[in-house]
Motif scaffolding. Structure first.
Motif, short mmCIF file in Angstrom:
data_model
loop_
_atom_site.label_atom_id
_atom_site.label_comp_id
_atom_site.label_asym_id
_atom_site.label_seq_id
_atom_site.Cartn_x
_atom_site.Cartn_y
_atom_site.Cartn_z
N LEU A 174 0.83 -1.21 0.00
CA LEU A 174 0.00 0.00 0.00
C LEU A 174 0.86 1.25 0.00
CD1 LEU A 174 -2.79 -0.95 2.59
CD2 LEU A 174 -3.06 -0.73 0.11
N LEU A 186 -6.17 -2.14 -5.41
CA LEU A 186 -5.71 -2.14 -4.02
C LEU A 186 -6.52 -1.17 -3.17
CD1 LEU A 186 -1.88 -2.35 -4.70
CD2 LEU A 186 -3.25 -4.07 -3.50
N GLU A 239 -8.57 -2.25 0.18
CA GLU A 239 -8.33 -1.64 1.49
C GLU A 239 -9.58 -0.96 2.03
OE1 GLU A 239 -6.21 -0.60 4.98
OE2 GLU A 239 -6.31 -2.25 3.54
N LEU A 247 -4.02 0.42 6.26
CA LEU A 247 -3.44 1.71 5.92
C LEU A 247 -3.19 2.54 7.17
CD1 LEU A 247 -2.60 3.16 3.29
CD2 LEU A 247 -4.80 4.33 3.36
#
Length: 217
Positions: free
Chosen positions: A72, A117, A121, A129
């Motif tokens: 990430l 992605l 997330e 994150l």
């Protein structure tokens, strides 16, 4: 008779440079997480694809979740660095913002792993994150540049005053993100192509027109 010469030990094969090793792991992991999400991704598959011993993955990243956070961070870092190469602070205000609009749209098209992605997330409500110590610092220069250009534009009378730079960027990103993330359902609903070059160019021009209309005094 001369004594037999000592045979030097064989050099180990595979990546040995830490930077290249990490890069190989991150590239393989990005592919795996994009294809299967966090839950479906397998460290064994990442190790095989990267050509790196699985133990090295745990050494560098601590496990699958740590590797996912690193992916990430690398994904966000890539787009932020690419934005930096635009030198938006050196342009005139409206030109800078239009260039950011065009860049963002093209980046989303050229980097589908970024959107994938982000979708993964958000399903996790940014749980991973939030573990990153870098993520806010990565975004600070973009917000600062937008703030600067919005203020300059207001002083010159070409941009209306009082625009929130964060809200502006969210709008720029969302106008592209929604289209690309939902283009298959949109194509079915409206009976028209959404991802051929002509349609993508038209959407990019539409986003730019919408943002410009919002900025005008």
């Amino acid at each position: 008779m001369d004594p037999p010469k000592a045979v030097p030990p064989k050099r180990p094969t595979g990546p040995r440079d830490p930077v290249r090793t990490r890069a190989a792991i991150l590239e393989a992991a990005t592919h795996e997480f994009r294809a299967k999400g966090l839950t479906g991704a397998r460290v064994d598959t990442i190790a095989k694809r990267s050509g790196v011993n699985k133990r090295m993955i745990y050494h560098y990243f601590g496990g699958k979740e740590g590797l996912y956070v690193a992916v990430l961070e690398a994904t966000y870092s890539a787009i932020r660095h690419a934005e930096g190469d635009l030198h938006l602070g050196d342009r005139e205000p409206l030109d800078a913002i239009c260039e950011l609009v065009r860049f963002t749209w093209r980046y989303f098209i050229d980097h589908p792993e970024f959107l994938s992605l982000l979708g993964t997330e958000n399903l996790h409500r940014a749980r991973f994150l939030k573990q990153s110590s870098r993520i806010r610092d990565l975004h600070s220069p973009l917000v600062a540049t937008l703030s600067h250009q919005l203020a300059r534009g207001a002083e010159k009378g070409v941009i209306r005053p009082g625009i929130d730079p964060v809200q502006l960027y969210i709008s720029i990103a969302s106008l592209g993100f929604f289209y690309l993330s939902n283009r298959y359902t949109l194509a079915t609903i409206f009976g028209r192509s959404m991802d051929d070059p002509t349609s993508l160019d038209a959407r990019g021009k539409h986003i730019e027109d919408v943002v410009l209309a919002y900025l005008r005094p």
